[in-house]
Design an enzyme around this catalytic site. Structure first.
Site, short mmCIF file in Angstrom:
data_model
loop_
_atom_site.label_atom_id
_atom_site.label_comp_id
_atom_site.label_asym_id
_atom_site.label_seq_id
_atom_site.Cartn_x
_atom_site.Cartn_y
_atom_site.Cartn_z
N LYS A 90 9.30 22.93 -13.25
CA LYS A 90 8.45 21.63 -13.38
C LYS A 90 8.25 21.57 -12.17
O LYS A 90 6.91 21.33 -11.70
CB LYS A 90 9.22 20.45 -13.92
CG LYS A 90 7.77 19.21 -14.02
CD LYS A 90 8.12 17.97 -14.67
CE LYS A 90 6.80 17.61 -14.59
NZ LYS A 90 7.22 15.90 -15.46
N LYS A 141 4.36 11.69 -11.40
CA LYS A 141 3.16 10.36 -11.56
C LYS A 141 3.77 9.53 -12.24
O LYS A 141 4.84 9.65 -13.14
CB LYS A 141 2.59 11.51 -12.94
CG LYS A 141 1.62 11.84 -13.63
CD LYS A 141 1.53 12.74 -14.91
CE LYS A 141 0.73 13.52 -14.72
NZ LYS A 141 0.27 14.53 -16.22
N GLU A 166 12.47 18.53 -24.09
CA GLU A 166 11.18 18.53 -23.33
C GLU A 166 12.18 19.93 -22.40
O GLU A 166 11.32 20.37 -21.80
CB GLU A 166 11.24 17.67 -22.56
CG GLU A 166 10.42 16.16 -23.15
CD GLU A 166 9.17 16.19 -22.74
OE1 GLU A 166 8.57 17.61 -22.47
OE2 GLU A 166 8.46 15.91 -23.22
N HIS A 189 9.42 9.34 -28.58
CA HIS A 189 8.39 10.94 -26.90
C HIS A 189 8.93 12.66 -28.19
O HIS A 189 8.27 13.24 -28.50
CB HIS A 189 8.13 10.48 -26.27
CG HIS A 189 7.53 11.34 -25.71
ND1 HIS A 189 6.15 12.00 -25.74
CD2 HIS A 189 7.55 12.28 -24.74
CE1 HIS A 189 5.64 12.78 -25.42
NE2 HIS A 189 7.29 13.15 -24.32
N GLU A 209 -3.20 18.60 -11.61
CA GLU A 209 -2.95 17.86 -12.97
C GLU A 209 -4.88 19.00 -13.20
O GLU A 209 -5.34 18.38 -14.45
CB GLU A 209 -3.01 17.49 -13.85
CG GLU A 209 -2.92 17.73 -15.77
CD GLU A 209 -1.96 16.58 -16.34
OE1 GLU A 209 -1.24 16.66 -16.38
OE2 GLU A 209 -2.69 17.36 -17.40
N HIS A 249 2.14 18.34 -26.29
CA HIS A 249 1.39 17.12 -26.76
C HIS A 249 0.37 16.88 -27.15
O HIS A 249 0.03 15.03 -27.17
CB HIS A 249 1.62 16.70 -25.06
CG HIS A 249 3.29 16.02 -24.51
ND1 HIS A 249 3.54 17.53 -24.70
CD2 HIS A 249 3.48 15.63 -24.02
CE1 HIS A 249 5.07 17.19 -24.01
NE2 HIS A 249 4.61 16.18 -23.32
N HIS A 285 1.45 12.99 -29.29
CA HIS A 285 0.51 11.79 -28.70
C HIS A 285 -0.10 11.07 -30.04
O HIS A 285 0.01 9.84 -29.75
CB HIS A 285 0.04 12.07 -27.85
CG HIS A 285 0.67 11.89 -26.36
ND1 HIS A 285 -0.39 12.82 -25.22
CD2 HIS A 285 1.61 12.37 -26.56
CE1 HIS A 285 1.00 12.94 -24.09
NE2 HIS A 285 1.59 12.44 -24.86
N ASN A 333 2.27 19.95 -21.24
CA ASN A 333 0.78 19.51 -22.17
C ASN A 333 0.91 20.06 -23.07
O ASN A 333 0.69 19.43 -24.45
CB ASN A 333 0.07 18.49 -21.64
CG ASN A 333 -0.20 18.11 -21.14
OD1 ASN A 333 0.17 17.00 -21.29
ND2 ASN A 333 -1.86 17.66 -20.47
N ARG A 341 -0.84 22.36 -13.96
CA ARG A 341 -0.41 21.69 -14.58
C ARG A 341 -0.33 21.06 -16.66
O ARG A 341 0.64 20.23 -16.66
CB ARG A 341 0.01 20.21 -14.18
CG ARG A 341 0.65 19.25 -13.73
CD ARG A 341 0.61 18.37 -12.77
NE ARG A 341 2.25 17.31 -13.04
CZ ARG A 341 2.22 16.35 -12.34
NH1 ARG A 341 2.41 16.23 -11.02
NH2 ARG A 341 3.18 15.18 -12.80
N ARG A 373 0.66 -1.46 0.06
CA ARG A 373 -0.07 0.33 0.05
C ARG A 373 1.00 1.39 0.50
O ARG A 373 0.22 2.47 0.99
CB ARG A 373 -0.68 -0.19 1.48
CG ARG A 373 -2.17 -1.01 1.56
CD ARG A 373 -3.42 -1.41 2.27
NE ARG A 373 -3.96 -2.08 1.88
CZ ARG A 373 -3.58 -2.99 2.65
NH1 ARG A 373 -3.14 -3.26 3.08
NH2 ARG A 373 -4.82 -4.00 2.78
#
Ligand SMILES: NC(=O)c1ccc[n+]([C@@H]2O[C@H](COP(=O)([O-])OP(=O)(O)OC[C@H]3O[C@@H](n4cnc5c(N)ncnc54)[C@H](O)[C@@H]3O)[C@@H](O)[C@H]2O)c1
Ligand SMILES: [Zn+2]
Length: 375
Positions: free
Chosen positions: A234, A151, A193, A273, A244, A255, A259, A252, A248, A129
Site C-alpha cells: 500500500k 484518506k 484486504e 466490508h 488516486e 470494490h 460496494h 479498488n 492507487r 485547520r
C-alpha cells in the site's frame, strides 16, 4: 503456534517527501508509543480517540504507553460502528478536542479500527485547520489498509465516505497483538484486504498466503509478515499516486462489485466490508476470465483460496438473500468508478497482475451478473 509477548518492530516507510512517515509493525509495539511520540513531538499534549469496544480492552494500555510523557493525556470514547462516521459525532469530537486544548503542536491518537481512524483523521484535518495525528489501528483491516494513505472521511446519507479529506498521519503503530481480541469474523473480513495485495500485484505473496494463512490467523511471526508485506504494497502505491488519479485505483480490486453488495445489504452486519470485497474479487477474477484475460483455472485458484479461509465468494452467500442482477447493476453504476456511462473496473491478467480497465460496457457486466445469479 505460541505467539511471543513482544517482537522487534518491522518499520515500513511511506515515502511522501515532507509528509513521509513510518508504519511500525510488531507484537507488543503499543508499549513503545510514548517514546516514539516523545521523539516525534516533544512536549505535545495527546488526545486518544477510541470506541467503546476498543477502549474497554486496550485504552488502559494505550494511556500507560504515553504516560511517560510529562504531558497531558485526554481520552475521548465514542460508540462503535459505522454510524459513528457522521456529522453529529464529528461535531462533538471536534468540540471535545478543542475543549481539551489540543493545539497545533499536539497530537491526536486514533486507537481503533477504520471507523475511528477515518473519523479522528478527518477531525485532525479540520480542527484548527489541521492537526497532526497518529494511527494506532486495532483491526486487521485498519492495520493493512485504512490507517495507511491518508484518506479520512465520514459518511453522508447519500453514501459512504463522501465527506472527507486527504490528511496523512505522522506515524502508524500497528501492534499485531491487539488483533488477538478481535472477533474472528472481523479478522477474516480484514484478511480479504491482505489477499487483495497478492491478487492485485504480488503472485509470490499470494502463493505464500495459500501455504501460510493458518499461521497468519494464529498470530505468530507469519501475521506480522503478512501485515508488513501488505503495508509495503500500500505504501508503494500511495507514494506513486497519493490522490488516486492512476495506480492507487488498483487498490479498488473487488470494490466496485463489493460496494454494490454492501449497499444492497444496507451496510449492515449481514455483510462486512471485507466479506463483500471477497465476493467482489471473486467476481472480478471470474469476469476477467470470461473476457479471456486469464485462464479459468487461474480465476478458480483465486476464488479457492478466499473460500479456504472461510470468506464468502459467491453472491448467494450474502445473509438474507442476494439482490437481483438489475438492482445490483444499478448499484454498480452508482459507484465512484463510473465516468460518463462507461464503467471503470479493476480486472486481472492473472494472479498478481491487476490493471485498470476504463472502458467496460455496462451490458457485459449485466449479462455476467445475470448468469452468476442464476447459477
Ligand atoms: N481510509 C481508508 O483508506 C479506508 C480503507 C478501508 C476502509 N475504510 C473504512 O474503515 C471502516 C471499517 O473499518 P474496520 O473494519 O476496522 O471496522 P470498525 O472500526 O468498525 O471495527 C470493527 C469492529 O471491531 C471492534 N474492534 C476494533 N478493534 C478491536 C479489537 N482489537 N478487539 C476487539 N474488537 C475490536 C470495533 O469496536 C467494531 O465493533 C469503514 O468505515 C471503511 O469505510 C477506510
Ligand atoms: Zn476495502
Amino acid at each position: 503456534m505460541t505467539a511471543p509477548l513482544r517482537s522487534d518492530a518491522t518499520v515500513v516507510d511511506v515515502a511522501l517527501g515532507e509528509r513521509s512517515y513510518d508504519i511500525v509493525i510488531g507484537r507488543g509495539q503499543l508499549a513503545t508509543l510514548g517514546e516514539r511520540i516523545a521523539k516525534l513531538r516533544p512536549g505535545a499534549r495527546v488526545a486518544i480517540v477510541s470506541d467503546e469496544n476498543v477502549a474497554r480492552l486496550h485504552l488502559e494500555a494505550a494511556v500507560a504507553a504515553v504516560a511517560n510523557l510529562t504531558n497531558q493525556v485526554s481520552t475521548i470514547v465514542l460508540p462503535p460502528g459505522e454510524s459513528t462516521k457522521s456529522f453529529g459525532h464529528l461535531a462533538s469530537l471536534c468540540d471535545d478536542l478543542i475543549s481539551h486544548r489540543i493545539e497545533r503542536n499536539d497530537l491526536i491518537i486514533a486507537l481503533g479500527g477504520g471507523v475511528i481512524g477515518d473519523l479522528a483523521g478527518f477531525a485532525a484535518a479540520i480542527v484548527r485547520r489541521g492537526l497532526d495525528y497518529v494511527q494506532v489501528p486495532t483491526t486487521l483491516l485498519s492495520q493493512v489498509d485504512s490507517s495507511v494513505g491518508g484518506k479520512t472521511a465520514i459518511d453522508s446519507p447519500q453514501g459512504k465516505n463522501l465527506i472527507g479529506a486527504f490528511h496523512q498521519p505522522v506515524l502508524v503503530v500497528a501492534d499485531t497483538a491487539l488483533l488477538d481480541t478481535l472477533p474472528e469474523r472481523e479478522f477474516r473480513a480484514g484478511y480479504a484486504e491482505v489477499a487483495k495485495y497478492g491478487l492485485l500485484g504480488d503472485a509470490a505473496f499470494f502463493a505464500w498466503l495459500e501455504a501460510n494463512w493458518r499461521d497468519v490467523f494464529a498470530g505468530g511471526p507469519a501475521r506480522e509478515h503478512a501485515i508488513a508485506v501488505s503495508c509495503r504494497a500500500k505504501a508503494a502505491i500511495v507514494a506513486r499516486d497519493e490522490r488516486e488519479t492512476g495506480d492507487r485505483m488498483l487498490l479498488n480490486l473487488g470494490h466496485t462489485f463489493g460496494h454494490a453488495l454492501e449497499a444492497a445489504a444496507g451496510f449492515s452486519e449481514r455483510l462486512l466490508h471485507g466479506e463483500a470485497i471477497s465476493i467482489g474479487m471473486a467476481l472480478a477474477f471470474e469476469f476477467s476470465a470470461r473476457r479471456g484475460l486469464l485462464p479459468q483455472a487461474e480465476a478458480e485458484r483465486a476464488v479457492r483460496h478466499l473460500a479456504a479461509v472461510g470468506l464468502p465468494t459467491h453472491v448467494s452467500q450474502v445473509q438474507g438473500g442476494a439482490p437481483d442482477a438489475d438492482r445490483l447493476m444499478n448499484l454498480v453504476a452508482q459507484d465512484k468508478m463510473v465516468t460518463r456511462g462507461k464503467l471503470t473496473f479493476i480486472l486481472a491478467r492473472g494472479i498478481g497482475a491487476a490493471f485498470v480497465e476504463r472502458d467496460v460496457d455496462g451490458a457485459d457486466v449485466r449479462n455476467f451478473l445475470r448468469e452468476k445469479l442464476s447459477a
